[in-house]
Design an enzyme around this catalytic site. Structure first.
Site, short mmCIF file in Angstrom:
data_model
loop_
_atom_site.label_atom_id
_atom_site.label_comp_id
_atom_site.label_asym_id
_atom_site.label_seq_id
_atom_site.Cartn_x
_atom_site.Cartn_y
_atom_site.Cartn_z
N ALA A 1 10.99 -23.77 -84.62
CA ALA A 1 9.96 -23.18 -83.75
C ALA A 1 9.84 -23.99 -82.48
CB ALA A 1 8.61 -23.12 -84.48
N ASP A 2 9.33 -23.35 -81.45
CA ASP A 2 9.10 -24.05 -80.19
C ASP A 2 7.92 -23.39 -79.49
OD1 ASP A 2 10.31 -26.20 -78.46
OD2 ASP A 2 10.15 -24.59 -77.00
N THR A 3 7.11 -24.21 -78.87
CA THR A 3 5.92 -23.73 -78.16
C THR A 3 5.95 -24.24 -76.73
OG1 THR A 3 4.59 -23.70 -80.19
CG2 THR A 3 3.39 -23.75 -78.11
#
Length: 206
Positions: free
Chosen positions: A85-87
């Site tokens: 995941a990446d934000t």
């Protein structure tokens, strides 16, 4: 307790993502990628020229999933699906990453103060040659912050491992006037979409 073959690897160092996954009761193990070594990081997170924020965050999670799957095989780990995941935080089309120092953190907080910005979180789940992904977008409005408040927040140390220089689950919760979207997505892993992703890959959630 879910059977061992329903476990997956989480390729993320974020303690918030671990906490969120534990909240929904799924079983996972950590698979850490290198961030610094003589050969450099396993995945670079540089923005490509002309790359849109939504394309950037999806690309990074896909690259992380591909690399993590290769690392799993190289380390001869039990074959399992890999979740990445990446934000990222976006204001006026500008991607705000994690500030490296107080000057960068202050610059980000000034850009967000009294404004509405977007928080983009993407995730990819890869199993063998198959992969699934999503992109979730939330909007957050911060109150107008004084220089004194921003300096005090930077002195707390909280901004430095968080995209945009703040964490909604920490002291910066007092800055938030309004959100539209997913609270857990703003934290770093939207649980509704993540549960659907896991179920698509045959990993039960409930």
């Amino acid at each position: 307790m879910k059977p061992a073959d329903h476990k997956f690897y989480l390729a993320s160092k974020s303690p918030r993502r671990r906490e969120l996954l534990r909240q929904i009761g799924v079983e996972f193990e950590l698979l850490m990628l290198r961030e610094a070594s003589p050969r450099g990081p396993d995945v670079t997170e540089a923005v490509l020229p002309g790359e849109k924020p939504e394309d950037y965050v999806v690309r990074v999670t896909r690259e992380k999933a591909e690399v993590a799957s290769k690392v799993m095989l190289m380390r001869r780990l039990t074959p399992r699906p890999v979740l990445t995941a990446d934000t990222t935080v976006v204001v006026d089309g500008r991607i705000l990453g994690k500030p490296a120092n107080e000057d960068e953190a202050m610059d980000m907080l000034r850009a967000l103060s009294g404004r509405t910005h977007q928080v983009l979180t993407a995730a990819t789940l890869q199993r063998d040659e198959q992969s699934w992904h999503f992109l979730q977008v939330s909007e957050v409005r911060l109150a107008t912050l004084s220089e004194k408040t921003m300096r005090a927040y930077c002195a707390s140390g909280e901004p430095y491992d968080k995209a945009g220089g703040y964490g909604i689950q920490g002291m910066a919760a007092t800055f938030i006037e309004h959100i539209a979207g997913s609270y857990t997505g703003i934290m770093g892993l939207p649980l509704h979409e993540t549960a659907q992703l896991l179920q698509q890959a045959g990993i039960p959630v409930l």
